[in-house]
Motif scaffolding. Structure first.
Motif, mmCIF file in Angstrom:
data_model
loop_
_atom_site.group_PDB
_atom_site.id
_atom_site.type_symbol
_atom_site.label_atom_id
_atom_site.label_comp_id
_atom_site.label_asym_id
_atom_site.label_seq_id
_atom_site.Cartn_x
_atom_site.Cartn_y
_atom_site.Cartn_z
ATOM 1 N N ARG A 84 3.183 8.188 18.993
ATOM 2 C CA ARG A 84 2.360 6.847 18.994
ATOM 3 C C ARG A 84 1.377 6.705 17.855
ATOM 4 O O ARG A 84 0.982 7.498 17.285
ATOM 5 C CB ARG A 84 1.788 6.864 20.356
ATOM 6 N N PRO A 85 1.419 5.138 17.305
ATOM 7 C CA PRO A 85 0.587 4.916 16.377
ATOM 8 C C PRO A 85 -0.965 5.059 16.912
ATOM 9 O O PRO A 85 -1.169 5.083 18.007
ATOM 10 C CB PRO A 85 0.825 3.350 16.120
ATOM 11 N N SER A 86 -1.858 5.288 15.920
ATOM 12 C CA SER A 86 -3.331 5.486 16.225
ATOM 13 C C SER A 86 -4.119 4.883 15.487
ATOM 14 O O SER A 86 -3.619 4.195 14.471
ATOM 15 C CB SER A 86 -3.701 7.068 16.454
ATOM 16 N N ARG A 87 -5.399 4.794 15.649
ATOM 17 C CA ARG A 87 -6.350 4.099 14.853
ATOM 18 C C ARG A 87 -6.443 3.975 13.357
ATOM 19 O O ARG A 87 -6.281 3.229 12.547
ATOM 20 C CB ARG A 87 -7.907 4.399 15.180
ATOM 21 N N TYR A 88 -6.273 5.414 13.002
ATOM 22 C CA TYR A 88 -6.104 5.618 11.421
ATOM 23 C C TYR A 88 -4.727 6.045 10.898
ATOM 24 O O TYR A 88 -4.521 6.057 9.896
ATOM 25 C CB TYR A 88 -7.166 6.649 11.226
ATOM 26 N N PRO A 90 -1.705 3.874 11.547
ATOM 27 C CA PRO A 90 -0.976 2.894 12.097
ATOM 28 C C PRO A 90 0.563 3.080 11.794
ATOM 29 O O PRO A 90 0.996 2.150 11.132
ATOM 30 C CB PRO A 90 -1.448 1.570 11.817
ATOM 31 N N ASP A 92 3.385 2.298 13.262
ATOM 32 C CA ASP A 92 4.037 1.161 13.374
ATOM 33 C C ASP A 92 4.197 -0.061 12.261
ATOM 34 O O ASP A 92 5.326 -0.688 12.443
ATOM 35 C CB ASP A 92 3.609 0.572 14.813
ATOM 36 N N ARG A 93 3.319 0.224 11.424
ATOM 37 C CA ARG A 93 3.292 -1.067 10.459
ATOM 38 C C ARG A 93 4.407 -0.496 9.182
ATOM 39 O O ARG A 93 4.363 -1.310 8.432
ATOM 40 C CB ARG A 93 1.923 -1.031 9.779
ATOM 41 N N LEU A 94 4.514 0.609 9.064
ATOM 42 C CA LEU A 94 5.113 1.100 7.963
ATOM 43 C C LEU A 94 6.632 1.778 8.175
ATOM 44 O O LEU A 94 7.002 2.589 7.123
ATOM 45 C CB LEU A 94 4.497 1.700 6.817
ATOM 46 N N GLY A 96 9.538 0.593 7.618
ATOM 47 C CA GLY A 96 10.382 0.101 6.594
ATOM 48 C C GLY A 96 10.066 0.986 5.163
ATOM 49 O O GLY A 96 10.983 1.441 4.533
ATOM 50 N N PHE A 97 8.814 0.980 5.056
ATOM 51 C CA PHE A 97 8.327 1.872 3.633
ATOM 52 C C PHE A 97 8.714 3.241 3.796
ATOM 53 O O PHE A 97 9.380 3.871 3.019
ATOM 54 C CB PHE A 97 6.765 1.675 3.494
ATOM 55 N N VAL A 133 -3.162 3.389 5.706
ATOM 56 C CA VAL A 133 -2.572 2.206 4.906
ATOM 57 C C VAL A 133 -3.376 2.126 3.607
ATOM 58 O O VAL A 133 -3.171 2.065 2.398
ATOM 59 C CB VAL A 133 -2.465 0.943 5.599
ATOM 60 N N ASP A 134 -5.024 2.064 3.873
ATOM 61 C CA ASP A 134 -5.885 1.821 2.901
ATOM 62 C C ASP A 134 -5.645 3.086 1.849
ATOM 63 O O ASP A 134 -5.579 2.636 0.670
ATOM 64 C CB ASP A 134 -7.157 1.885 3.205
ATOM 65 N N PRO B 85 -12.280 4.336 19.060
ATOM 66 C CA PRO B 85 -11.509 3.404 18.488
ATOM 67 C C PRO B 85 -9.987 3.814 18.751
ATOM 68 O O PRO B 85 -9.487 5.007 18.671
ATOM 69 C CB PRO B 85 -11.789 3.173 17.064
ATOM 70 N N SER B 86 -9.172 2.794 19.027
ATOM 71 C CA SER B 86 -7.746 3.092 18.843
ATOM 72 C C SER B 86 -6.724 2.367 18.210
ATOM 73 O O SER B 86 -7.598 1.263 17.543
ATOM 74 C CB SER B 86 -7.398 3.321 20.654
ATOM 75 N N ARG B 87 -5.585 2.218 18.162
ATOM 76 C CA ARG B 87 -4.704 1.530 17.177
ATOM 77 C C ARG B 87 -5.051 -0.224 17.413
ATOM 78 O O ARG B 87 -5.008 -0.610 16.429
ATOM 79 C CB ARG B 87 -3.179 1.822 17.516
ATOM 80 N N SER B 129 2.505 -5.353 16.535
ATOM 81 C CA SER B 129 1.299 -4.953 15.609
ATOM 82 C C SER B 129 0.019 -5.718 15.574
ATOM 83 O O SER B 129 -1.030 -5.287 15.148
ATOM 84 C CB SER B 129 1.883 -4.919 14.322
ATOM 85 N N ARG D 93 -6.122 -4.035 -3.763
ATOM 86 C CA ARG D 93 -6.042 -2.895 -2.827
ATOM 87 C C ARG D 93 -5.066 -1.984 -3.445
ATOM 88 O O ARG D 93 -5.133 -0.799 -2.670
ATOM 89 C CB ARG D 93 -5.830 -3.556 -1.678
ATOM 90 N N ARG D 118 13.787 -2.164 -1.946
ATOM 91 C CA ARG D 118 13.001 -1.633 -1.054
ATOM 92 C C ARG D 118 12.928 -2.555 0.014
ATOM 93 O O ARG D 118 12.623 -2.094 1.472
ATOM 94 C CB ARG D 118 11.625 -1.449 -1.490
ATOM 95 N N MET D 136 5.192 -4.823 2.073
ATOM 96 C CA MET D 136 5.780 -3.442 1.377
ATOM 97 C C MET D 136 5.944 -2.401 2.638
ATOM 98 O O MET D 136 6.772 -1.793 2.512
ATOM 99 C CB MET D 136 4.533 -3.305 0.401
ATOM 100 N N LEU D 137 5.002 -2.690 3.579
ATOM 101 C CA LEU D 137 5.083 -1.712 4.634
ATOM 102 C C LEU D 137 6.143 -1.876 5.494
ATOM 103 O O LEU D 137 6.816 -0.767 5.850
ATOM 104 C CB LEU D 137 3.622 -1.700 5.478
ATOM 105 N N SER D 138 6.379 -3.173 5.843
ATOM 106 C CA SER D 138 7.517 -2.954 6.923
ATOM 107 C C SER D 138 8.763 -3.287 6.350
ATOM 108 O O SER D 138 9.942 -2.964 6.869
ATOM 109 C CB SER D 138 7.323 -4.814 7.396
ATOM 110 N N GLY D 139 9.082 -3.588 4.948
ATOM 111 C CA GLY D 139 9.990 -3.294 4.126
ATOM 112 C C GLY D 139 11.219 -4.531 4.400
ATOM 113 O O GLY D 139 12.370 -4.650 4.101
#
Lengths: 252, 252, 252, 252
Positions: A84-88, A90, A92-94, A96-97, A133-134, B85-87, B129, D93, D118, D136-139
């Motif tokens: 599962r994705p979590s707070r820090y 994530p 689910d966002r990457l 594709g990358f 991500v940051d 905190p969570s996702r 997301s 960023r 990509r 970039m993240l989702s591709g």
């Protein structure tokens, strides 16, 4: 032998959850001293919940940990949660990358090596809201950021992953340390993309989805300031070498 | 009586974790039918992990739930986890906003009413997301977004909060539903800022930090498409009225 | 009289764009002194582009600004640009929030007062990547964050808005200052939600979409470190009172 | 020959800024027809600001563009602006990521090829708030997302970059198109990481920092719905081949 001393200012009657005790069997002592008045400490799932009146509060923990190699198996529930994705993290966002970078046969050693190569270790480069991500974008971080990025890229590659807070003999400067765990060949293996401490002598404190689950001290009610932290972690004998490329498991 | 039918296309041998069974005692049936070959289904903590070969897969679940009022107490561990905190509920990011909006004596009914007033229910306005910050900014969402925003504002106000996936008799159009739970006067209470279904007849499926923990179906390995979902949830007798302002607890 | 002294370390031959000169007519001097070798300074649209060899570089600027009241009209192009979202003012993300908070008849004084009330001025609470959403959530910031949030909420309410970098007599501690400009009754008006300096004696340096457009010093090529900045801004006569609620315009 | 027809529903008296006219000299016609009542259209910097009463509104634009090769030089002001981060291109960023991926000698053809490799072109995979980091993240993305990612990675590598909205003969399905421009060897060059239309026959409409600057139609006041868009772009003669790897410049 590992341990720590934490000094708090408790501004009003408060409840604090501490994650400083080692996860497995050990010979340990915990001392809590503070202002006059009742101080209560109860243990929940290896966390210590301290209820303290206003005033200074000092917590001292010490443990001698016997050698151990017992590693818990990977359960279905472990895998469900660790994907599962979590707070820090994530993840689910990457997706594709990750697919673009690590291909159709992603593997954990490659991911951990990529994070080691891409990030620059820099104290103060991240804060409590920084996510993986940051970190990937800025290219800098501290141990928690390295662990979060490994975990996130694993999950985004459909590999179950989580973090472990540990005492880390050999770490310099000494501090609480956070590392990644990921499933390799059906076993939990541990990865430290900072490569700052050898994995075989790490001592697990807490296990979680990301740093939100392994905070040293959390205020449950009231108001508390953590003024000072001292940590020590000494391995019995010389520190082992670690190539940080082959799989190593972390005992529970 | 509640239940659902899920139809999948399994593209290669896969493992799927399902969260469709009700949380507490019930008289229930689960049928899994698919392509020729072994289909295995094991239950883990009220989730069903289905291992299926490639081909179509149909899962049918049905439960008759007796009336019940047993509500689990709020444990220390509950509070520890429900403040993190969570996702989709990044409460660490909006402490200042919550303090400015809800003051020094925040309370859950006010937070839930604020979310009800500020959001516009709009199918398709959010995606997988979308987090609670996105929702607060855009002012629109579906049930999961309402629940996430209530949870996030509670946690940012130091009130433990979590989500519950439920069968919701009276919901229209019928769907799986997500609501918030928060601690009020030392008890878990349930809040539905969409106000689309009465709380006393909700039937709990899963409990978690946010929607990442309550996904209907998660692919643990392999590759799966969920083609169709049918849900039903019927209360015995008339639906109760609900002012959505007084505290109500959700049985386990 | 206003001015500044900037001290740089130029690490290799570099081009630096400076935004330190006042926007309108003035009696001004600019001195650029550095390492041996040619230093070139050309003016482009009131910016100074300095081309310097490696070594120390000192820039000293001073201007005596005559009283002036000429305010540029609001053009169609002004409005087109000032309604667009920008890097630190992502107004496209919070249309719903703005409508919920400020209603169908939003007005700039109300928005500026809301920002004043909701934010806590705190040096070091933000960084170069902080945007107006981060600021609204955290509830803290410095002048640039206050200006960004006013601008963002105005644009999200369909009110054209932009930022102005200014010399600010009376500001304490003295620093470059950033304020918001928004269209009220067809005129550009200036708003300082920090309320830390009276608006009538502000002296415009640069105008832009957000702080990305008004950076004091930008490296166009090469590598440069800004070591030290000294600023002064003195009004002729006593500083005016400012209720920070009625519209005031900022001369060009 | 290029052109378009836009059909609007104007819900109340409104002002709309259109960016549909080609940037350079052409033989062109613009027709605006709508409800009874005065319709005003003024041109500002090649945008058309239309003031229309409530009712249907149809805008038809057509231009015959002579062959041209005049390319504007790269000015200091161009470079200053094209290095700044913007709403959809938050280059501040990801400096670290760009340095890790493209090294100390980044070059534009490599960046454009990386983005081509990509990303996966997928209609509907992004929305109006999607920025280059999301992409970039989702591709996945559409033309605007490809352009934003090229621009962002260039700026993060200290290479000035911007976007151009264009008519794109050969694009299929036909649509308004967005491409990147970056400085190579002191000249503006154009890059289309989608590789869906040959660059030599692109016709510039608008130039900007990102898609926020090149919107086809922006509502300045009032309320407007864009119902339908038809575009055509026909090159005189056969479409040229384009390897999408060598530098090409886009006329103004």
């Amino acid at each position: 032998m590992v341990g720590c001393t934490l000094e708090f200012d408790v501004l009003e009657p408060s409840e604090i959850a501490l994650q400083i005790a080692v996860a497995g069997p050990s010979r340990e002592t915990l001392q809590v001293t503070g202002a006059d008045g009742p101080i209560e400490s109860v243990e929940v799932d290896r966390q210590h919940v301290v209820r303290a009146p206003a005033g200074p509060l000092t917590v001292t923990y010490q443990a001698t940990v016997p050698p151990r190699t017992a590693v818990r198996p990977v359960t279905d529930l472990d895998r469900i949660v660790a994907l599962r994705p979590s707070r820090y993290c994530p993840s689910d966002r990457l997706g594709g990358f990750a697919a673009g970078e690590f291909g159709t046969e992603p593997n954990v050693p490659t991911i951990a090596a990529w994070v080691f190569q891409r990030l620059f270790y820099q104290g103060g480069s991240s804060g409590p809201s920084t996510d993986a991500v940051d970190t990937m974008l800025s290219g800098a971080g501290v141990c928690r950021d390295y662990a979060h990025l490994v975990v996130t890229l694993c999950r985004a590659s459909s590999i179950p992953a989580r973090v472990a807070a540990v005492y880390a003999p050999g770490l310099s400067p000494m501090d609480f340390h956070l590392v990644a765990e990921a499933v390799v060949d059906g076993r939990w293996t541990v990865w430290d993309a900072t490569r700052l401490a050898p994995r075989p002598t790490l001592i697990r404190i807490a296990t979680g989805r990301d740093a939100a689950d392994t905070a040293l001290a959390s205020t449950l009610s009231g108001s508390v300031i953590l003024n000072q932290t001292e940590i020590f972690a000494i391995a019995g004998g010389d520190l082992p070498l670690d190539d940080h490329q082959s799989p190593v498991s972390l005992a529970h």
